[in-house]
Design an enzyme around this catalytic site. Structure first.
Site, PDB file in Angstrom:
ATOM      1  N   MET A   1      43.137  -3.769 -26.835  1.00 53.78           N
ATOM      2  CA  MET A   1      44.838  -3.327 -27.935  1.00 53.78           C
ATOM      3  C   MET A   1      45.273  -3.720 -26.893  1.00 53.78           C
ATOM      4  O   MET A   1      45.843  -4.604 -25.797  1.00 53.78           O
ATOM      5  CB  MET A   1      44.091  -1.555 -26.801  1.00 53.78           C
ATOM      6  CG  MET A   1      42.152  -1.325 -27.361  1.00 53.78           C
ATOM      7  SD  MET A   1      41.676   0.795 -26.614  1.00 53.78           S
ATOM      8  CE  MET A   1      42.343   0.757 -25.207  1.00 53.78           C
TER       9      MET A   1
ATOM     10  N   CYS B   1      47.875  -1.662 -28.054  1.00 49.10           N
ATOM     11  CA  CYS B   1      49.019  -0.439 -28.209  1.00 49.10           C
ATOM     12  C   CYS B   1      48.189   0.729 -28.617  1.00 49.10           C
ATOM     13  O   CYS B   1      47.616   0.698 -28.529  1.00 49.10           O
ATOM     14  CB  CYS B   1      50.027  -0.884 -29.495  1.00 49.10           C
ATOM     15  SG  CYS B   1      49.135  -0.753 -31.320  1.00 49.10           S
TER      16      CYS B   1
ATOM     17  N   CYS C   1      45.998   1.376 -30.758  1.00 54.53           N
ATOM     18  CA  CYS C   1      44.944   0.336 -31.068  1.00 54.53           C
ATOM     19  C   CYS C   1      43.780   1.143 -30.191  1.00 54.53           C
ATOM     20  O   CYS C   1      42.696   1.481 -30.713  1.00 54.53           O
ATOM     21  CB  CYS C   1      44.330  -0.542 -30.320  1.00 54.53           C
ATOM     22  SG  CYS C   1      45.574  -2.371 -31.999  1.00 54.53           S
TER      23      CYS C   1
ATOM     24  N   TYR D   1      37.788  -4.562 -31.689  1.00 57.15           N
ATOM     25  CA  TYR D   1      38.095  -4.758 -30.404  1.00 57.15           C
ATOM     26  C   TYR D   1      36.320  -5.562 -29.792  1.00 57.15           C
ATOM     27  O   TYR D   1      35.638  -5.296 -30.260  1.00 57.15           O
ATOM     28  CB  TYR D   1      38.259  -3.578 -29.861  1.00 57.15           C
ATOM     29  CG  TYR D   1      39.898  -3.444 -31.211  1.00 57.15           C
ATOM     30  CD1 TYR D   1      40.944  -3.515 -30.542  1.00 57.15           C
ATOM     31  CD2 TYR D   1      39.338  -2.340 -31.825  1.00 57.15           C
ATOM     32  CE1 TYR D   1      42.449  -3.310 -31.141  1.00 57.15           C
ATOM     33  CE2 TYR D   1      40.501  -1.551 -32.567  1.00 57.15           C
ATOM     34  CZ  TYR D   1      42.191  -2.189 -31.802  1.00 57.15           C
ATOM     35  OH  TYR D   1      42.670  -2.151 -32.656  1.00 57.15           O
TER      36      TYR D   1
ATOM     37  N   CYS E   1      59.567 -18.735 -35.553  1.00 58.18           N
ATOM     38  CA  CYS E   1      58.504 -18.192 -36.551  1.00 58.18           C
ATOM     39  C   CYS E   1      58.931 -17.078 -37.410  1.00 58.18           C
ATOM     40  O   CYS E   1      59.321 -17.282 -38.432  1.00 58.18           O
ATOM     41  CB  CYS E   1      57.202 -18.284 -36.520  1.00 58.18           C
ATOM     42  SG  CYS E   1      55.979 -17.780 -37.731  1.00 58.18           S
TER      43      CYS E   1
ATOM     44  N   CYS F   1      59.152 -19.675 -39.943  1.00 57.56           N
ATOM     45  CA  CYS F   1      57.528 -19.245 -40.926  1.00 57.56           C
ATOM     46  C   CYS F   1      57.850 -18.654 -42.532  1.00 57.56           C
ATOM     47  O   CYS F   1      57.441 -18.189 -43.273  1.00 57.56           O
ATOM     48  CB  CYS F   1      56.433 -18.542 -40.170  1.00 57.56           C
ATOM     49  SG  CYS F   1      55.918 -19.996 -38.459  1.00 57.56           S
TER      50      CYS F   1
ATOM     51  N   CYS G   1      29.511 -29.801 -64.084  1.00 55.49           N
ATOM     52  CA  CYS G   1      30.564 -28.772 -63.663  1.00 55.49           C
ATOM     53  C   CYS G   1      30.128 -28.659 -62.524  1.00 55.49           C
ATOM     54  O   CYS G   1      30.608 -28.641 -61.421  1.00 55.49           O
ATOM     55  CB  CYS G   1      30.855 -28.096 -65.001  1.00 55.49           C
ATOM     56  SG  CYS G   1      31.969 -28.241 -65.811  1.00 55.49           S
ATOM     57  N   CYS G   2      29.121 -27.674 -62.671  1.00 59.06           N
ATOM     58  CA  CYS G   2      28.422 -27.154 -61.089  1.00 59.06           C
ATOM     59  C   CYS G   2      27.504 -27.493 -60.580  1.00 59.06           C
ATOM     60  O   CYS G   2      26.842 -26.977 -60.407  1.00 59.06           O
ATOM     61  CB  CYS G   2      28.814 -25.347 -61.644  1.00 59.06           C
ATOM     62  SG  CYS G   2      28.078 -24.845 -62.546  1.00 59.06           S
TER      63      CYS G   2
END
Length: 550
Positions: A10, A12, A15, A62, A125, A130, A547-548
């Site tokens: 957790m 906060c 949470c 969690y 970031c 980012c 193809c596959c």
């Protein structure tokens, strides 16, 4: 019947409410979850299985374990430090690595003090790296798709570009994430305090902080984490300091579209920004001291250079350096061995230097590399006992997820655990188009380590999804250990390389052979199928497959 659960993970109060709701959804269960204590007090009907409680918590991301009565104090047990009052950890910085460490250390019961010298928290970031750059790049990509697309039935047209509106969206999303992912952690976590000021070491356990509001504060801690990040590195070109050049910090939020942008640099930031500005309407010239992406597999830089020149109209000047810079009214002039180059804006994107100069590292004898990056081992320990470091201020790769992983592991080690940072399968992505993605070793790196290799390169014209999208520029390259065919690394140049590379990272991490990779089931008409097809080229001619083909 009552149970006490210890809850891990957790960060906060939200949470805690999530865990509480998950437990209360079970039949016959009444739970009260305390975020501060990291505990759940549970009343439950006779016969309710403890495993059901733990499973309900784990289903929300969690972890939980049951505690006997004598193991369940009202507050979480704290790690004992040298002062007998509980372990105190000081963290210099407030970026991704710093917050990852703070959260984990607080979960372990430590008292955490963070120290931030900048105007805002969150580090590079979220604020100037980012997040805003990816918004800018996505906007530029959509503009390009309007200007030119591969489908004859969709008419091309000139995009209407409003740079101030794009910048406003960037600022709004940055502020939103800074509040949700950083400030809220501070607000909701009583075990983490923040001091605003500039810290430097007095000794290995003491920091002196010049407070932003004036005055000084001395902090004594049992452990210290250095997580101060990095700043744009400015090359010593004569005349440059006297000009109004940009770094990526300014360019990413620009309200304007320069007529001609000059870019000095050839790595991640240089190529991402060059393409974004080109697609948003600027003429762009890149000056590369060597070649684009010179530290990567040569095929990647060559492929991206070809894409820039042919598809984007970007002027890439390889093996070109500016010997002097001057600014005349309204334009920059760069002197080069091939003559002067003119432009109305100049972006300096030659890398980022660790923010370690004013920390007083010499006071404590912390070792640094030639750039000033703090040297750390795989446990994030510096050369000084009780001092740890993570992120762009170290000799680690300058990637936010490396910083965060390092921060978490440093916190584990600072609070008595044992965790190491393994970068052997570290993925990396450059968000150009086509994207560049790598993991593990390329042929040159393997050669330096004395490893004999065998490799294959698959052009995207053999990948069904690339054909269906009319996006066949690029390739997938797999590097293996000769003989065993154990996958050592992958290099990808493709439109969706960033979404493909994690599959290769998992294969490298787990020591897979290319035969095992090629034998896996992949969904059909997905980009990542290129990895399977490339793996199959070690033993088959993919041109002879349907193809596959499995």
């Amino acid at each position: 019947m009552q149970r006490t659960l210890a809850i891990d993970g957790m960060t906060c109060e939200h949470c805690a409410r999530t865990v509480e709701a998950a437990l209360n959804a079970l039949p016959g269960v009444r739970a009260d979850v305390s975020y501060a204590a990291r505990r759940a007090q549970v009343d439950l009907a006779d016969g309710t299985d403890d495993a059901a409680l733990i499973e309900a918590v784990r289903a929300k991301g969690y972890d939980a374990r049951t505690l006997d009565d004598d193991q369940a104090p009202a507050e979480p047990a704290t790690a004992v430090g040298g002062d007998g009052e509980g372990l105190h950890i000081a963290i210099i910085g407030s970026g991704g690595g710093a917050f990852a460490a703070a959260i984990r250390a607080a979960e372990a019961g430590a008292r955490v003090t963070m120290i931030e010298s900048g105007e805002v928290i969150g580090g590079t970031c979220v604020n100037v790296g980012c997040v805003p750059s990816k918004i800018q790049i996505r906007a530029a990509q959509l503009a390009q798709y309007q200007r030119e697309n591969p489908f004859k039935g969709l008419a091309d047209h000139a995009p209407a570009i409003d740079r101030p509106q794009i910048a406003a969206q960037q600022h709004s999303r940055v502020a939103e994430l800074r509040q949700a992912k950083y400030q809220k952690i501070l607000d909701d976590n009583p075990g983490i305090d923040m001091i605003r000021g500039r810290a430097r070491f007095e000794d290995a356990n003491s920091l002196l902080v010049d407070l932003q509001g004036g005055g000084q504060k001395r902090i004594t801690a049992d452990r210290v984490l250095i997580a101060t990040g990095a700043s744009p590195m400015i090359p010593p070109i004569p005349g440059l300091a006297d000009t109004p050049y940009w770094t990526s910090d300014e360019a990413v939020f620009s309200n304007e579209t320069p007529e001609h942008l000059l870019v000095i640099g050839s790595s991640v930031v240089a190529v991402e920004q060059a393409q974004a500005f080109r697609r948003l309407g600027s003429k762009v010239t890149i000056l590369a001291r060597s070649t684009l992406l010179s530290s990567e597999d040569p095929d990647l830089g060559a492929g991206l250079t070809d894409a820039f020149r042919r598809a984007e109209g970007i002027d890439v000047r390889e093996h070109t350096q500016a010997s002097a810079v001057r600014y005349e009214p309204g334009r920059f002039v760069l002197e080069t061995q091939d003559g002067p180059i003119h432009g109305d804006r100049l972006l300096i994107a030659t890398g980022r230097a660790p923010n370690t100069r004013d920390l007083g590292l010499e006071q404590i004898g912390a070792e640094t590399d030639e750039r000033g990056g703090v040297k750390v081992d795989e446990h994030l320990r510096t050369s000084v006992e009780h001092i740890y470091a993570t992120g762009d201020c170290t000799d680690l790769p300058q990637l936010v997820y490396v910083a965060a992983a390092g921060g978490t592991r440093a916190a584990v080690n600072m609070t008595g655990g044992d965790a190491r940072l393994d970068l052997s399968a570290m993925p990396a992505v450059i968000f150009t188009e086509p994207q560049v993605a790598t993991v593990g070793l390329d042929e040159g790196q393997a050669r330096v380590r004395g490893i004999e290799t065998e490799s294959r390169t698959l052009p995207l014209e053999h990948v069904p999804r690339a054909l269906a999208n009319f996006e066949t520029r690029g390739f997938v390259k797999l590097v293996t250990e000769a003989g065993s065919h154990r996958l050592l690394g992958a290099q990808i140049l493709a439109a969706e390389a960033g979404e493909m590379i994690q599959t290769a990272a998992l294969a490298v991490h787990n020591g897979m052979t290319v035969e095992a990779l090629g034998d896996l089931l992949f969904p059909y008409l997905v980009h990542v199928e290129a990895l399977k097809l490339c793996a199959q080229t070690f033993t088959k001619d993919v041109e002879q497959l349907s193809c596959c083909a499995g």
